[in-house]
Design an enzyme around this catalytic site. Structure first.
Site, short mmCIF file in Angstrom:
data_model
loop_
_atom_site.label_atom_id
_atom_site.label_comp_id
_atom_site.label_asym_id
_atom_site.label_seq_id
_atom_site.Cartn_x
_atom_site.Cartn_y
_atom_site.Cartn_z
N MET A 99 5.28 2.61 5.43
CA MET A 99 5.71 3.35 4.25
C MET A 99 5.25 4.80 4.37
O MET A 99 4.06 5.07 4.54
CB MET A 99 5.10 2.74 2.98
CG MET A 99 5.53 1.32 2.71
SD MET A 99 4.78 0.67 1.19
CE MET A 99 3.09 0.41 1.74
N ILE A 157 -2.30 -2.49 4.30
CA ILE A 157 -3.13 -1.68 5.19
C ILE A 157 -3.10 -0.23 4.73
O ILE A 157 -2.04 0.37 4.58
CB ILE A 157 -2.64 -1.78 6.65
CG1 ILE A 157 -2.69 -3.24 7.12
CG2 ILE A 157 -3.49 -0.91 7.57
CD1 ILE A 157 -2.06 -3.45 8.48
N GLY A 187 0.88 6.32 1.09
CA GLY A 187 1.34 6.22 2.48
C GLY A 187 0.56 5.15 3.22
O GLY A 187 -0.66 5.24 3.34
N SER A 188 1.21 4.15 3.74
CA SER A 188 0.48 3.01 4.28
C SER A 188 1.42 2.04 5.00
O SER A 188 2.51 2.43 5.42
CB SER A 188 -0.26 2.30 3.15
OG SER A 188 0.57 2.23 2.00
N ARG A 189 1.00 0.75 5.09
CA ARG A 189 1.78 -0.22 5.84
C ARG A 189 1.53 -1.63 5.33
O ARG A 189 0.45 -1.94 4.82
CB ARG A 189 1.35 -0.11 7.31
CG ARG A 189 2.01 -1.10 8.24
CD ARG A 189 1.60 -0.77 9.66
NE ARG A 189 1.14 -1.93 10.40
CZ ARG A 189 0.48 -1.86 11.54
NH1 ARG A 189 0.16 -0.70 12.05
NH2 ARG A 189 0.12 -2.96 12.16
#
Length: 230
Positions: A99, A157, A187-189
């Site tokens: 993301m 994450i 902002g991440s995953r």
């Protein structure tokens, strides 16, 4: 759909902690120097859209596993699930959705089931698109037991900019497919570990929509998807 609904999306309550602050700073910047005010206005609009929480058309077919996040499929590989979930030492197919700061960051359950474990682990804040982010970064992992007794893992994450992972469910919580369970700022995953023998139906670089885009079909005879970059 009305024209206003195209641009004005519902905002998650978490956004009310930030958008008013951005707006107040913007007013101050306009008072100090108008060009700075316009920059502040742009950042305020971005903050509002970051916390947007649009409605999604969630598939209700049994065995359909959907994306837990908006973003792009950045990794498809075999990896061992987080040990804190107790899913064993065997590697499973992992699908990672990255993301950016421009994606909607509300996270949704990939499939219906009962949460059997929730495990938070502090860590680093490396770029979430890197493979080692799954091991080194701050994360929050969930195990979800499906109706047939098999389990999947979904892992939030933190990324380079993200500094807080939010999760609203506890062990014992029953989730519907596409139900909201958390959010990551900024902002991440999300990683999804598929049960053994289940093949992903996505390709690297594919754009995903949380709660709508299908990652895999569980309990159905579905081959791995072939794709090309075009």
């Amino acid at each position: 759909m009305k024209m206003t609904e195209t641009f004005l999306k519902p905002m998650h309550p978490e956004g009310w902690k930030f958008v008013p602050v951005f707006a107040a700073v913007t007013l101050l910047l306009f008072w100090l120097w108008q060009p700075l005010g316009w920059i502040g206005l742009g950042l305020t609009v971005w903050c509002y859209y970051f916390f947007r929480d649009p409605r999604r058309a969630v598939p209700e077919n049994r065995g359909v596993l959907v994306s837990p996040a908006d973003g792009v499929v950045s990794l498809i590989e075999r990896a061992v699930p987080p040990e804190e979930l107790g899913l064993g030492p065997e590697a499973l197919v992992r699908v990672s959705v990255f993301m950016s700061v421009f994606n909607c960051h509300v996270n949704r359950a990939p499939i219906a089931g009962r949460v059997t474990a929730v495990a938070y682990r502090p860590g680093k804040f490396l770029n979430a698109s890197l493979d080692k982010a799954s091991v080194d970064n701050e994360r929050n992992a969930l195990a979800i037991e499906m109706e047939d007794g098999r389990k999947i893992a979904v892992v939030q994450i933190a990324g380079l900019v993200a500094r807080r992972i939010l999760c609203w469910v506890q062990p014992g919580t029953s989730l519907r497919t596409g139900e909201r369970f958390g959010l990551i700022r900024f902002g991440s995953r999300l990683d999804v570990y598929l049960p053994e023998g289940v093949q992903p139906q996505v390709a690297l670089g594919q754009t995903m929509v949380a709660g709508e885009s299908v990652i895999a079909l569980i309990g159905q005879d579905a081959p791995a998807r072939a794709a090309r970059i075009d």
